[in-house]
Design a protein around this motif. Structure first.
Motif, PDB file in Angstrom:
ATOM      1  N   GLN A 159       0.748  -1.175  -0.065  1.00  0.00           N
ATOM      2  CA  GLN A 159       0.000  -0.056  -0.054  1.00  0.00           C
ATOM      3  C   GLN A 159       0.877   1.098   0.163  1.00  0.00           C
ATOM      4  OE1 GLN A 159      -2.570  -0.574   3.321  1.00  0.00           O
ATOM      5  NE2 GLN A 159      -3.935  -1.593   1.973  1.00  0.00           N
ATOM      6  N   LEU A 160       2.183   0.977   0.100  1.00  0.00           N
ATOM      7  CA  LEU A 160       2.860   2.311   0.002  1.00  0.00           C
ATOM      8  C   LEU A 160       3.056   3.005  -1.171  1.00  0.00           C
ATOM      9  CD1 LEU A 160       6.384   0.983   1.843  1.00  0.00           C
ATOM     10  CD2 LEU A 160       4.592   2.699   2.859  1.00  0.00           C
ATOM     11  N   LYS A 161       2.814   2.589  -2.437  1.00  0.00           N
ATOM     12  CA  LYS A 161       2.638   3.278  -3.674  1.00  0.00           C
ATOM     13  C   LYS A 161       1.219   4.033  -3.617  1.00  0.00           C
ATOM     14  CE  LYS A 161       2.510   3.115  -8.406  1.00  0.00           C
ATOM     15  NZ  LYS A 161       2.788   2.025  -9.698  1.00  0.00           N
ATOM     16  N   PRO A 162       0.173   3.420  -3.364  1.00  0.00           N
ATOM     17  CA  PRO A 162      -1.061   4.569  -3.391  1.00  0.00           C
ATOM     18  C   PRO A 162      -1.031   5.311  -1.978  1.00  0.00           C
ATOM     19  CG  PRO A 162      -1.720   2.142  -2.613  1.00  0.00           C
ATOM     20  CD  PRO A 162      -0.367   2.066  -3.279  1.00  0.00           C
ATOM     21  N   ILE A 163      -0.324   5.394  -0.885  1.00  0.00           N
ATOM     22  CA  ILE A 163      -0.160   6.149   0.137  1.00  0.00           C
ATOM     23  C   ILE A 163       0.672   7.131  -0.377  1.00  0.00           C
ATOM     24  CG2 ILE A 163       0.638   6.693   2.405  1.00  0.00           C
ATOM     25  CD1 ILE A 163      -0.084   3.859   2.924  1.00  0.00           C
ATOM     26  N   LEU A 164       1.631   7.138  -0.980  1.00  0.00           N
ATOM     27  CA  LEU A 164       2.772   7.914  -1.505  1.00  0.00           C
ATOM     28  C   LEU A 164       2.147   8.725  -2.757  1.00  0.00           C
ATOM     29  CD1 LEU A 164       6.078   5.954  -1.192  1.00  0.00           C
ATOM     30  CD2 LEU A 164       5.438   8.141   0.070  1.00  0.00           C
ATOM     31  N   LEU A 165       1.356   8.209  -3.477  1.00  0.00           N
ATOM     32  CA  LEU A 165       0.427   8.959  -4.466  1.00  0.00           C
ATOM     33  C   LEU A 165      -0.404  10.084  -3.889  1.00  0.00           C
ATOM     34  CD1 LEU A 165      -0.182   6.305  -7.037  1.00  0.00           C
ATOM     35  CD2 LEU A 165       1.389   8.075  -7.409  1.00  0.00           C
ATOM     36  N   ALA A 166      -1.128   9.791  -2.773  1.00  0.00           N
ATOM     37  CA  ALA A 166      -1.826  10.483  -1.896  1.00  0.00           C
ATOM     38  C   ALA A 166      -0.967  11.638  -1.347  1.00  0.00           C
ATOM     39  CB  ALA A 166      -2.533   9.723  -0.946  1.00  0.00           C
ATOM     40  N   ALA A 167       0.071  11.306  -1.017  1.00  0.00           N
ATOM     41  CA  ALA A 167       0.978  12.233  -0.277  1.00  0.00           C
ATOM     42  C   ALA A 167       1.492  13.289  -1.195  1.00  0.00           C
ATOM     43  CB  ALA A 167       2.108  11.634   0.279  1.00  0.00           C
ATOM     44  N   THR A 168       1.807  12.957  -2.462  1.00  0.00           N
ATOM     45  CA  THR A 168       2.094  13.837  -3.514  1.00  0.00           C
ATOM     46  C   THR A 168       1.111  14.793  -4.163  1.00  0.00           C
ATOM     47  OG1 THR A 168       3.706  12.304  -4.379  1.00  0.00           O
ATOM     48  CG2 THR A 168       3.291  13.671  -6.159  1.00  0.00           C
ATOM     49  N   ALA A 169      -0.173  14.346  -3.945  1.00  0.00           N
ATOM     50  CA  ALA A 169      -1.301  15.027  -4.183  1.00  0.00           C
ATOM     51  C   ALA A 169      -1.799  16.078  -3.263  1.00  0.00           C
ATOM     52  CB  ALA A 169      -2.583  14.084  -4.797  1.00  0.00           C
ATOM     53  N   LEU A 170      -1.757  15.608  -2.164  1.00  0.00           N
ATOM     54  CA  LEU A 170      -1.804  16.500  -0.974  1.00  0.00           C
ATOM     55  C   LEU A 170      -0.571  17.626  -0.898  1.00  0.00           C
ATOM     56  CD1 LEU A 170      -3.126  14.042   1.868  1.00  0.00           C
ATOM     57  CD2 LEU A 170      -4.411  15.803   0.823  1.00  0.00           C
ATOM     58  N   ALA A 171       0.304  17.242  -1.114  1.00  0.00           N
ATOM     59  CA  ALA A 171       1.555  18.226  -0.904  1.00  0.00           C
ATOM     60  C   ALA A 171       1.052  19.341  -2.143  1.00  0.00           C
ATOM     61  CB  ALA A 171       3.032  17.614  -1.388  1.00  0.00           C
ATOM     62  N   LYS A 172       0.760  18.905  -3.470  1.00  0.00           N
ATOM     63  CA  LYS A 172       0.404  19.817  -4.430  1.00  0.00           C
ATOM     64  C   LYS A 172      -0.918  20.818  -3.927  1.00  0.00           C
ATOM     65  CE  LYS A 172      -0.518  19.824  -9.208  1.00  0.00           C
ATOM     66  NZ  LYS A 172      -0.782  19.188 -10.684  1.00  0.00           N
ATOM     67  N   GLU A 173      -2.034  19.954  -3.422  1.00  0.00           N
ATOM     68  CA  GLU A 173      -3.102  20.704  -3.083  1.00  0.00           C
ATOM     69  C   GLU A 173      -2.811  21.653  -2.070  1.00  0.00           C
ATOM     70  OE1 GLU A 173      -6.977  19.312  -0.783  1.00  0.00           O
ATOM     71  OE2 GLU A 173      -6.502  18.394  -2.673  1.00  0.00           O
ATOM     72  N   ASP A 174      -2.042  21.415  -0.972  1.00  0.00           N
ATOM     73  CA  ASP A 174      -1.746  22.271   0.364  1.00  0.00           C
ATOM     74  C   ASP A 174      -0.684  23.089   0.022  1.00  0.00           C
ATOM     75  OD1 ASP A 174      -3.345  20.559   1.651  1.00  0.00           O
ATOM     76  OD2 ASP A 174      -1.919  19.578   3.003  1.00  0.00           O
ATOM     77  N   GLY A 175       0.403  23.072  -0.962  1.00  0.00           N
ATOM     78  CA  GLY A 175       1.104  23.965  -1.070  1.00  0.00           C
ATOM     79  C   GLY A 175       1.997  24.233   0.015  1.00  0.00           C
ATOM     80  N   ALA A 176       2.386  25.696   0.461  1.00  0.00           N
ATOM     81  CA  ALA A 176       3.078  26.023   1.525  1.00  0.00           C
ATOM     82  C   ALA A 176       2.548  25.446   2.933  1.00  0.00           C
ATOM     83  CB  ALA A 176       3.417  27.287   1.475  1.00  0.00           C
ATOM     84  N   ASN A 177       1.341  24.831   2.862  1.00  0.00           N
ATOM     85  CA  ASN A 177       0.533  24.605   4.091  1.00  0.00           C
ATOM     86  C   ASN A 177       0.715  23.053   4.206  1.00  0.00           C
ATOM     87  OD1 ASN A 177      -0.402  27.232   4.645  1.00  0.00           O
ATOM     88  ND2 ASN A 177      -2.202  26.452   3.716  1.00  0.00           N
ATOM     89  N   PHE A 178       1.367  22.252   3.547  1.00  0.00           N
ATOM     90  CA  PHE A 178       1.527  20.687   3.444  1.00  0.00           C
ATOM     91  C   PHE A 178       3.054  20.680   4.477  1.00  0.00           C
ATOM     92  CE2 PHE A 178       3.798  16.867   2.190  1.00  0.00           C
ATOM     93  CZ  PHE A 178       2.818  15.983   2.441  1.00  0.00           C
ATOM     94  N   GLY A 179       2.623  19.868   5.678  1.00  0.00           N
ATOM     95  CA  GLY A 179       3.579  19.733   6.669  1.00  0.00           C
ATOM     96  C   GLY A 179       4.103  18.321   6.412  1.00  0.00           C
ATOM     97  N   LYS A 180       4.006  17.736   7.537  1.00  0.00           N
ATOM     98  CA  LYS A 180       4.668  16.371   7.673  1.00  0.00           C
ATOM     99  C   LYS A 180       3.697  15.273   7.289  1.00  0.00           C
ATOM    100  CE  LYS A 180       7.757  17.604  11.313  1.00  0.00           C
ATOM    101  NZ  LYS A 180       7.935  17.574  12.867  1.00  0.00           N
ATOM    102  N   PHE A 181       4.365  14.165   6.681  1.00  0.00           N
ATOM    103  CA  PHE A 181       3.725  13.072   6.253  1.00  0.00           C
ATOM    104  C   PHE A 181       4.305  11.676   6.774  1.00  0.00           C
ATOM    105  CE2 PHE A 181       1.295  10.084   3.702  1.00  0.00           C
ATOM    106  CZ  PHE A 181       0.208  10.412   3.302  1.00  0.00           C
ATOM    107  N   GLU A 182       3.602  11.179   7.707  1.00  0.00           N
ATOM    108  CA  GLU A 182       4.223   9.991   8.134  1.00  0.00           C
ATOM    109  C   GLU A 182       3.548   8.782   7.940  1.00  0.00           C
ATOM    110  OE1 GLU A 182       6.951  10.345  10.434  1.00  0.00           O
ATOM    111  OE2 GLU A 182       6.831  12.530  10.299  1.00  0.00           O
ATOM    112  N   ILE A 183       4.266   7.649   7.390  1.00  0.00           N
ATOM    113  CA  ILE A 183       3.550   6.527   7.007  1.00  0.00           C
ATOM    114  C   ILE A 183       4.220   5.514   7.990  1.00  0.00           C
ATOM    115  CG2 ILE A 183       3.440   4.613   5.192  1.00  0.00           C
ATOM    116  CD1 ILE A 183       4.245   6.881   3.410  1.00  0.00           C
ATOM    117  N   ILE A 184       3.058   4.759   8.924  1.00  0.00           N
ATOM    118  CA  ILE A 184       3.529   3.652   9.835  1.00  0.00           C
ATOM    119  C   ILE A 184       3.416   2.364   9.488  1.00  0.00           C
ATOM    120  CG2 ILE A 184       3.529   2.956  12.399  1.00  0.00           C
ATOM    121  CD1 ILE A 184       2.403   5.909  12.866  1.00  0.00           C
ATOM    122  N   VAL A 185       4.360   1.550   9.467  1.00  0.00           N
ATOM    123  CA  VAL A 185       4.026  -0.112   9.062  1.00  0.00           C
ATOM    124  C   VAL A 185       4.169  -0.697  10.165  1.00  0.00           C
ATOM    125  CG1 VAL A 185       4.880  -1.873   7.478  1.00  0.00           C
ATOM    126  CG2 VAL A 185       5.224   0.757   6.799  1.00  0.00           C
TER     127      VAL A 185
END
Length: 139
Positions: free
Chosen positions: A41-67
């Protein structure tokens, strides 16, 4: 005179109150944490992180993935994990291994890539981040 003064005070309150509210919404940092039991599931999670980073812009903070869980041993397969590590680095996400799961399923922590951080208890770490205001998802 009182009516005019009251109107002026109320107008100032609404103008400055709305400006303050807009400013605080624009500068709010968005932090995210995802708890997963499947390395696939790392691939779709990281795709979501990339989309959120683009959407949030400068407001994108930390993104943690715990396995966590029985598939944690898959984190030692560097060949399969390398694309995910590169994608995580590109977006600024952290991949974290649950130490409890590593111990339970007898996975040697020394075999994990150096980019993967280990926490004692992934579930506890997730809850602590939620207390700090992180948006959370469990898969």
């Amino acid at each position: 005179m009182k009516t005019m003064l009251s109107t002026l005070i109320l107008s100032a309150f609404f103008i400055f109150g709305n400006t303050q509210q807009s400013f605080s919404q624009e500068t709010e940092t968005h932090n995210y944490v995802v708890l997963t039991k499947k390395v696939a599931q790392l691939k779709p999670i990281l795709l979501a992180a990339t989309a959120l980073a683009k959407e949030d812009g400068a407001n994108f903070g930390k993104f943690e993935i715990i396995v966590c869980g029985k598939e944690i041993g898959n984190l030692t397969d560097l060949e399969k994990l390398q694309p995910h590590l590169e994608a995580a680095e590109k977006v600024g996400a952290n991949i974290i291994a649950c130490g409890f799961s590593l111990n339970k399923f007898h996975v040697d922590a020394k075999k994990l890539p150096k980019d993967i951080k280990i926490v004692d208890n992934g579930i506890l770490h997730n809850l602590e981040l939620q207390k700090k205001g992180y948006l959370s998802l469990e898969l």
